[in-house]
Every structure is written in structure tokens, then in C-alpha cells.
Design a protein around this motif. Structure first.
Motif, short mmCIF file in Angstrom:
data_model
loop_
_atom_site.label_atom_id
_atom_site.label_comp_id
_atom_site.label_asym_id
_atom_site.label_seq_id
_atom_site.Cartn_x
_atom_site.Cartn_y
_atom_site.Cartn_z
N MET A 158 37.67 30.88 52.08
CA MET A 158 36.63 30.48 51.31
C MET A 158 37.14 29.67 50.11
N GLY A 159 37.04 28.80 49.71
CA GLY A 159 37.65 27.92 48.58
C GLY A 159 37.43 28.65 47.26
N GLY A 160 38.57 28.71 46.32
CA GLY A 160 38.91 29.31 45.28
C GLY A 160 38.65 30.72 45.29
N SER A 161 38.39 31.35 46.36
CA SER A 161 38.34 32.86 46.30
C SER A 161 39.87 33.59 45.90
N SER A 162 39.74 34.92 45.67
CA SER A 162 40.87 35.48 45.40
C SER A 162 40.23 37.19 45.95
N LEU A 163 41.54 37.68 46.30
CA LEU A 163 41.47 39.22 46.49
C LEU A 163 41.77 39.92 45.03
N VAL A 164 41.06 40.76 44.63
CA VAL A 164 41.29 41.36 43.25
C VAL A 164 41.15 42.84 43.29
N LYS A 165 42.19 43.46 42.88
CA LYS A 165 42.02 45.11 42.75
C LYS A 165 42.91 45.48 41.36
N VAL A 166 42.17 46.58 40.91
CA VAL A 166 42.44 47.13 39.74
C VAL A 166 43.15 48.60 39.93
N PHE A 167 44.56 48.76 39.76
CA PHE A 167 44.69 50.35 39.71
C PHE A 167 45.10 50.91 38.61
N GLU B 236 47.94 26.53 47.94
CA GLU B 236 48.09 25.52 48.51
C GLU B 236 46.73 25.25 49.47
N GLN B 237 46.17 26.39 49.73
CA GLN B 237 44.72 26.21 50.35
C GLN B 237 43.48 26.35 49.65
N LEU B 238 43.68 26.46 48.27
CA LEU B 238 42.71 26.58 47.47
C LEU B 238 41.93 27.84 47.87
#
Lengths: 73, 73
Positions: free
Chosen positions: A1-10, A53-55
Motif C-alpha cells: 500500500m503506497g505510503g504505508s509504514s509498519l510502526v511499533k512502540v517498545f 524505493e517502493q513508496l
């Protein structure tokens, strides 16, 4: 999915433990030749992964996320 | 000044050098018992200092900023 990130808080009990975690993340990232964005503050480290590179997200992000989750806190 | 921060970006040739810098910042921060917010990404570390209890800048921020600037890159 364009512009997505995986985000996790530790979460951590102090700043030093967060720094130690960041060192381990850095080694995994260098090993994978894929590097997250890291936000470190007292007691907290937020890791964000995306493939610029893949956005968006690629297998590299999922693989590194899994490795990071295996770090012994 | 309320809500202000001291912010500085340090540039590096790779991720690992940024991590090493963060380790040094962590030692200074623990020594000062005052902790910045750190944003680390490939080739770049952004350090933000503020004093949350005062909602702004205090001498603690300026002192730690000076120490961080003295780190050998």
C-alpha cells in the motif's frame, strides 16, 4: 500500500535500555541492508519501517519487523 | 520560552555511525539525568532537547547540548 509504514512502540524502564535496544536493531538493520526510522525517548523506542524505493511496504519490511520483534527486551 | 526545543541534526555516512553517536548521547544524557528525544534514520540523527517540567528550555538543555556537540563524530 503506497505510503504505508509498519510502526511499533517498545517500552523500557529507562533511557539506557532503549539505547541498547536501538543498538540491536541497528545490527539487524545492517544485516538486512534495510534501515528503519527510530524515535528514542526516555522509556520508549518507536520503530517505523517502509521501503522508500517502493513508496510503501515490501517483504523487506515484514522480514525486518519479525527480526526486531524477536529481540530479547 | 514555553514549548521551545533545541534541535540539531547530525549527519553520518551510514546507519551504524548514527547508532554509535546515539550510544554516546545516551551516556551523556544518563550522566546529566536529562534525556533528549532522538530521531535516527540512515545517515542522520536529530537531537531535540527541552525541559518538560518547565514546558520549555532551561540551563539543563543548554548544558547537555554543549556536551553533545563535543562528541567526536
Amino acid at each position: 500500500m503506497g505510503g504505508s509504514s509498519l510502526v511499533k512502540v517498545f517500552k523500557f524502564d529507562n533511557f539506557r535500555s532503549g539505547v541498547r535496544f536501538v543498538v540491536k536493531v541497528g545490527k539487524l538493520a545492517d544485516g538486512a541492508n534495510h534501515h528503519p526510522e527510530v524515535k528514542l525517548s526516555w522509556g520508549k523506542v518507536e520503530i517505523s519501517l517502509t521501503t522508500h524505493e517502493q513508496l510503501g511496504l515490501t517483504q523487506k519490511d515484514f522480514n525486518l519487523a519479525k527480526e526486531i520483534e524477536r529481540i530479547q527486551l
